[in-house]
Every structure is written in C-alpha cells, then in structure tokens.
Design a protein around this motif. Structure first.
Motif, PDB file in Angstrom:
ATOM      1  N   TRP A 100       0.802  -1.222   0.000  1.00 39.87           N
ATOM      2  CA  TRP A 100       0.000   0.000   0.000  1.00 39.87           C
ATOM      3  C   TRP A 100       0.836   1.273   0.000  1.00 39.87           C
ATOM      4  CZ3 TRP A 100      -5.337   0.083   2.669  1.00 39.87           C
ATOM      5  CH2 TRP A 100      -6.081  -1.023   2.249  1.00 39.87           C
ATOM      6  N   THR A 104       0.348   4.113  -2.711  1.00 40.87           N
ATOM      7  CA  THR A 104      -0.114   5.429  -2.274  1.00 40.87           C
ATOM      8  C   THR A 104       0.752   6.548  -2.843  1.00 40.87           C
ATOM      9  OG1 THR A 104      -0.981   4.458  -0.234  1.00 40.87           O
ATOM     10  CG2 THR A 104      -0.672   6.827  -0.232  1.00 40.87           C
ATOM     11  N   PHE A 129      -4.722   5.848   5.398  1.00 43.32           N
ATOM     12  CA  PHE A 129      -4.746   7.103   4.638  1.00 43.32           C
ATOM     13  C   PHE A 129      -4.666   8.322   5.547  1.00 43.32           C
ATOM     14  CE2 PHE A 129      -6.931   4.228   1.517  1.00 43.32           C
ATOM     15  CZ  PHE A 129      -5.831   4.123   0.684  1.00 43.32           C
ATOM     16  N   THR A 134      -3.305  11.238   3.106  1.00 44.18           N
ATOM     17  CA  THR A 134      -3.890  11.012   1.777  1.00 44.18           C
ATOM     18  C   THR A 134      -5.368  11.327   1.831  1.00 44.18           C
ATOM     19  OG1 THR A 134      -2.304   9.228   1.368  1.00 44.18           O
ATOM     20  CG2 THR A 134      -4.269   9.307  -0.052  1.00 44.18           C
TER      21      THR A 134
END
Length: 196
Positions: A100, A104, A129, A134
């Motif tokens: 991830w 990302t 996140f 994010t």
C-alpha cells in the motif's frame, strides 16, 4: 507516465492523468468497482480462494465470494478531455498491506470502499490514509441484502472527520462509480483551494 498532483492540475492547461486508489476490506467490491467504470479492459490479479486461505481470509459476511485479488486491479476512465483517472485497486487482506505505501505514492487520493456487513474492516484502511495525509472519500457499497444506513450514520460509526465525504454506491453500476470518483476529485480540489 507522470501523475499530477491537484495543485498542478488546477494550474495546468494540459491534459492531466491522476492516480486514484480504490481500497477497502476483503470482499468490499474493489475489483467490481474498477471493472464497472474502466474504459480499457481492466488488468486483474484475481485468484480462486483455496483451502490455503482457510483461517487466513475470513469470508464471514461474504460467504459467496470465490476469488480474491492477490496484487492489484488497474483501470482507466476519462472524465473530460482534460482529465483521465488511473485506478489502482488494492488487495484487501492485511498480509498485502506492505504494497500500500508504494501504491499510495503519487496518488491524488483514495476511495475507501465500505461494506456494511463488515464495517470494522474499514478502520485499518482509513487509518492508513489518515496517517499518510492522503485525502479520501468513503463509498458504501450497497450490496443486495446488506443492512442500509444513511451516510451520516456510516460517518459516525467510522468516527470520520465531518470533512470526509461519505456516499452510497453500487460498485456494479458505471454511473454510480463515476459519481464516487467525481466526488473524490471535487473533495481533493476543494480541500486544496481552502488550504491556500
């Protein structure tokens, strides 16, 4: 391929390619969402569930699920002559979360696909996140026969900031998926505009 951030997008007159992550728990509908909207044949890395996944991948609430994503899904949609979105569907099992961080990198933002049958599966995705700053929206995939809740109820249950949009969707439906993606892009651009 160079993915642009939202500041570059807002000031550029050239067509932009933006990277969007589609994330969520196991069985939340990520592969279906990418496939429903991609204008190119989606790249999928699905494999059949096997005896080796017993005790590793919980299918509670999604007992009919027969396949699982083992790397990522990929698709593309052109929203306008100036904007193309490249969709990267992440694998939902925590044993793949090492991927991830790399996925990302360079992403405009993310869609967290939530399933009301397994809502707690959304917490680690949201945490990921939030910890990385994010931007994301939560899209509640309205599965047939699943409990239905208002977006405000889901937001409260997931302890989201009031600034995080929550929308209901049907990951099988192209227009519904386009609405989710448009909501994310609008959310990111609005947040950037208010930050300046």
């Amino acid at each position: 391929m160079v993915f642009r951030d939202s500041e570059t997008l807002a000031s550029s007159q050239e067509p932009a390619s933006l990277k969007i992550l589609i994330a969520g728990g196991f069985g939340s509908g990520k592969t279906t969402l990418v496939g429903s909207v991609s204008e190119v044949r989606p790249f999928r890395t699905e494999e059949s569930l096997s005896d080796r996944s017993v005790g590793v991948d919980s299918t509670a609430g999604v007992e009919a699920k027969r396949t699982t994503t083992v790397a990522m899904d990929f698709g593309r949609i052109t929203l306008s002559p100036r904007l193309a979105l490249y969709l990267f569907g992440t694998p939902g099992q925590d044993r793949f979360w090492f991927m991830w961080d790399e996925l990302t990198r360079g992403a405009l933002g993310a869609v967290v696909l939530a399933d009301t049958r397994r809502l707690p599966d959304s917490f680690p995705v949201i945490d990921h996140f939030e910890q990385r700053g994010t931007p994301f929206v939560v899209a509640v995939n309205c599965f047939d026969g699943a409990p239905r809740y208002l977006p405000e109820e889901v937001s409260d249950a997931l302890e989201l900031s009031p600034s995080v949009p929550v929308v209901l969707c049907d990951a099988r439906d192209r227009e519904s998926t386009k609405y989710v993606l448009t909501t994310l892009v609008t959310h990111v651009l609005t947040a950037k505009a208010h930050a300046h």
